[in-house]
Design a protein around this motif. Structure first.
Motif, PDB file in Angstrom:
ATOM      1  N   ARG A  86      20.239  17.799   3.360  1.00 11.77           N
ATOM      2  CA  ARG A  86      21.433  18.474   3.553  1.00 11.77           C
ATOM      3  C   ARG A  86      22.291  17.569   4.552  1.00 11.77           C
ATOM      4  O   ARG A  86      23.595  17.657   4.710  1.00 11.77           O
ATOM      5  N   VAL A  87      21.609  16.521   5.104  1.00 16.36           N
ATOM      6  CA  VAL A  87      22.393  15.686   6.146  1.00 16.36           C
ATOM      7  C   VAL A  87      22.402  14.441   5.346  1.00 16.36           C
ATOM      8  O   VAL A  87      21.411  13.681   4.949  1.00 16.36           O
ATOM      9  N   VAL A  88      23.643  13.690   5.281  1.00 16.70           N
ATOM     10  CA  VAL A  88      23.857  12.317   4.643  1.00 16.70           C
ATOM     11  C   VAL A  88      23.596  11.295   5.797  1.00 16.70           C
ATOM     12  O   VAL A  88      24.186  11.331   6.809  1.00 16.70           O
ATOM     13  N   ILE A  89      22.623  10.509   5.517  1.00 14.25           N
ATOM     14  CA  ILE A  89      22.342   9.304   6.253  1.00 14.25           C
ATOM     15  C   ILE A  89      22.204   8.047   5.532  1.00 14.25           C
ATOM     16  O   ILE A  89      21.393   7.649   4.674  1.00 14.25           O
ATOM     17  N   ASP A  90      23.532   7.415   5.582  1.00 13.64           N
ATOM     18  CA  ASP A  90      23.557   6.250   4.864  1.00 13.64           C
ATOM     19  C   ASP A  90      24.470   5.252   5.727  1.00 13.64           C
ATOM     20  O   ASP A  90      24.808   5.551   7.066  1.00 13.64           O
ATOM     21  N   GLU A 134      16.539  26.698  14.921  1.00 12.67           N
ATOM     22  CA  GLU A 134      17.381  26.353  13.836  1.00 12.67           C
ATOM     23  C   GLU A 134      17.699  25.028  13.923  1.00 12.67           C
ATOM     24  O   GLU A 134      18.997  24.666  13.841  1.00 12.67           O
ATOM     25  N   ILE A 135      16.986  24.033  14.471  1.00 10.75           N
ATOM     26  CA  ILE A 135      17.512  22.764  14.893  1.00 10.75           C
ATOM     27  C   ILE A 135      18.232  22.020  13.487  1.00 10.75           C
ATOM     28  O   ILE A 135      18.591  21.193  13.700  1.00 10.75           O
ATOM     29  N   GLY A 136      17.641  22.415  12.306  1.00  5.61           N
ATOM     30  CA  GLY A 136      18.132  21.686  10.891  1.00  5.61           C
ATOM     31  C   GLY A 136      19.688  21.989  10.852  1.00  5.61           C
ATOM     32  O   GLY A 136      20.105  21.278  10.147  1.00  5.61           O
ATOM     33  N   ARG A 137      20.388  22.836  11.681  1.00  3.59           N
ATOM     34  CA  ARG A 137      21.790  23.227  11.477  1.00  3.59           C
ATOM     35  C   ARG A 137      22.393  21.950  12.466  1.00  3.59           C
ATOM     36  O   ARG A 137      23.851  21.766  12.619  1.00  3.59           O
ATOM     37  N   MET A 138      21.835  21.535  13.593  1.00  2.19           N
ATOM     38  CA  MET A 138      22.263  20.696  14.485  1.00  2.19           C
ATOM     39  C   MET A 138      23.352  19.560  14.096  1.00  2.19           C
ATOM     40  O   MET A 138      24.433  19.377  14.338  1.00  2.19           O
ATOM     41  N   VAL A 139      22.834  18.648  13.193  1.00  5.55           N
ATOM     42  CA  VAL A 139      23.645  17.304  12.758  1.00  5.55           C
ATOM     43  C   VAL A 139      25.018  17.888  12.158  1.00  5.55           C
ATOM     44  O   VAL A 139      26.136  17.236  12.228  1.00  5.55           O
ATOM     45  N   GLY A 140      24.674  18.713  11.220  1.00  4.99           N
ATOM     46  CA  GLY A 140      25.657  19.328  10.277  1.00  4.99           C
ATOM     47  C   GLY A 140      26.769  20.122  11.240  1.00  4.99           C
ATOM     48  O   GLY A 140      28.003  19.663  10.938  1.00  4.99           O
ATOM     49  N   LEU A 141      26.649  20.499  12.172  1.00  4.80           N
ATOM     50  CA  LEU A 141      27.765  21.177  13.139  1.00  4.80           C
ATOM     51  C   LEU A 141      28.272  20.141  13.895  1.00  4.80           C
ATOM     52  O   LEU A 141      29.407  20.029  14.149  1.00  4.80           O
ATOM     53  N   ASN A 168      34.889  15.870  11.895  1.00  3.93           N
ATOM     54  CA  ASN A 168      35.865  16.789  11.139  1.00  3.93           C
ATOM     55  C   ASN A 168      35.257  16.507   9.591  1.00  3.93           C
ATOM     56  O   ASN A 168      36.114  16.334   8.554  1.00  3.93           O
ATOM     57  N   ILE A 169      33.919  16.495   9.317  1.00  3.29           N
ATOM     58  CA  ILE A 169      33.449  16.357   8.133  1.00  3.29           C
ATOM     59  C   ILE A 169      32.930  17.583   7.686  1.00  3.29           C
ATOM     60  O   ILE A 169      32.098  18.292   8.368  1.00  3.29           O
ATOM     61  N   GLU A 170      33.254  18.504   6.865  1.00  2.00           N
ATOM     62  CA  GLU A 170      32.668  19.805   6.064  1.00  2.00           C
ATOM     63  C   GLU A 170      31.225  19.499   6.094  1.00  2.00           C
ATOM     64  O   GLU A 170      30.824  18.944   5.221  1.00  2.00           O
ATOM     65  N   PRO A 171      30.484  20.375   6.862  1.00  2.02           N
ATOM     66  CA  PRO A 171      29.181  20.266   6.549  1.00  2.02           C
ATOM     67  C   PRO A 171      28.495  21.068   5.128  1.00  2.02           C
ATOM     68  O   PRO A 171      29.261  21.778   4.618  1.00  2.02           O
ATOM     69  N   PRO A 172      27.546  20.422   4.640  1.00  4.85           N
ATOM     70  CA  PRO A 172      27.028  20.861   3.171  1.00  4.85           C
ATOM     71  C   PRO A 172      26.607  22.356   3.701  1.00  4.85           C
ATOM     72  O   PRO A 172      26.151  23.004   4.697  1.00  4.85           O
ATOM     73  N   GLY A 200      25.736  24.812   7.977  1.00  4.31           N
ATOM     74  CA  GLY A 200      27.153  24.436   8.756  1.00  4.31           C
ATOM     75  C   GLY A 200      27.502  25.757   9.827  1.00  4.31           C
ATOM     76  O   GLY A 200      26.353  26.238  10.334  1.00  4.31           O
ATOM     77  N   SER A 201      28.402  25.695  10.010  1.00  2.67           N
ATOM     78  CA  SER A 201      28.969  26.852  10.882  1.00  2.67           C
ATOM     79  C   SER A 201      28.816  28.312  10.359  1.00  2.67           C
ATOM     80  O   SER A 201      28.723  28.774   9.152  1.00  2.67           O
TER      81      SER A 201
END
Length: 342
Positions: free
Chosen positions: A180-184, A311-318, A325-329, A333-334
């Motif tokens: 769910r987290v883009v890492i590039d 739920e630390i998996g939501r951290m980077v998305g938020l 200002n990037i919409e989370p997958p 997200g929120s």
């Protein structure tokens, strides 16, 4: 005996107060004498105090888990807290009690020798243990309260639970393997230009949050409690005014716990939103106590969103959502803010 406990302090408007339950373990000394060791837990984490229930053995359980018991239709593990802490006590279950907790969306029972009273205190009276000992990931004490001649140790129950049930621990989360987290290169470069402050009194939890954000590319600074965070953030304002710089030169977002010595997270949010430079700074609250009521209060005080541990998996998305200002997958997200009551 069954005593149900409830606290409304967290849902009050940033009062910077808490209620703690004082409990004790009766330590057996080498000379045969006994010493009372005093501990505490936030009332908001406690569902009730009960007599020691009948338990059923659970196969391959962690050594400090005595078994499981049923309470109001839910199976709950019973943890021998003295054993986990390495405190030798009498094996006299008739005279012990169980503190049943409810946080991190889990119920657990903790065997203790006695529960004595509830103290209502200000977080300003709660001291950080780092003034006694250097903080480390292995610390199980997050705060100390002085009551008369006694020192009450506030335990890191999140760490206890993570230790007895590693499968549910946030330590297992690896953001680099989260699809769910883009890492590039592009996203890493965007995050590397941003700085997040992490505020948590638990060195164990603080390290997990820091590692997650850094692995995704963010720069991270930290504070061990709300008081230290406010001091640092106030200093940033002074430096910005001196140099005529935007506050984003120092910090772009804040992740804060709720329960902390000196100043809790709710009061920190309230104070920051009163400072012009931080009126729009993204703030996410990350807490084991994020009930619907507490989430509503956090949003009312000015938090952008909340995350319930673990739920630390939501951290980077938020953070991506609020800071970049990037919409989370979907799924990371929120959470919609709770509707306000009429």
């Amino acid at each position: 005996m069954s005593t149900e406990l409830k606290s409304s302090i967290l849902t009050e408007s940033g009062t910077n107060e808490l209620e703690i339950i004082e409990f004790s373990l009766l330590k057996k000394q080498p000379d045969g004498s006994k010493k009372i060791c005093y501990y505490g837990i936030n009332v908001a984490k406690v569902r009730e105090v009960i007599r020691v229930p009948d338990t059923t053995d659970y196969p391959n359980a962690q050594p400090n888990v005595l078994g499981v018991f049923s309470l109001r239709g839910k199976l709950i593990p019973l943890v021998d807290l003295a054993s986990w802490l390495g405190v030798p006590t009498e094996n006299d279950l008739e005279n012990k009690v169980v503190i049943v907790t409810d946080f991190n969306r889990m119920a657990n029972g903790f065997l203790v020798d006695s529960v004595s009273r509830i103290h209502r205190i200000s977080w300003e009276e709660v001291e950080s243990p780092s003034q006694f000992l250097e903080a480390s990931d292995q610390d199980c004490v997050v705060a100390v309260v002085r009551q008369n001649t006694n020192l009450i140790m506030i335990l890191d129950f999140e760490k206890v639970i993570a230790d007895i049930n590693p499968e549910l621990s946030m330590e297992k989360y690896d953001v680099t393997k989260d699809k769910r987290v883009v890492i590039d290169d592009v996203m890493m470069a965007k995050r590397e230009a941003k700085t997040i402050m992490v505020v948590d009194d638990s060195a164990f939890i603080r390290r997990l949050i820091e590692n997650t954000l850094r692995s995704a590319g963010y720069n991270v600074i930290s504070a061990k409690d709300g008081g230290q965070a406010l001091d640092s953030l106030t200093e940033f304002v002074r430096l910005c005014n001196e140099e005529n710089l935007p506050i984003s030169e120092f910090v772009d977002g804040i992740v804060t716990d709720v329960e902390m010595p000196k100043m809790d997270g709710m009061h920190l949010v309230k104070r920051l939103r009163e400072i012009e430079e931080y009126k729009t700074t993204p703030i996410v609250m990350f807490s084991s106590l994020m009930s619907d009521d507490n989430r509503r209060k956090a949003i009312e005080l000015g938090a952008n969103d909340t995350i319930t541990k673990p739920e630390i998996g939501r951290m980077v998305g938020l953070m991506d959502s609020f800071v970049l200002n990037i919409e989370p997958p979907e799924g990371s997200g929120s959470t919609p803010a709770p509707e306000s009551e009429e």
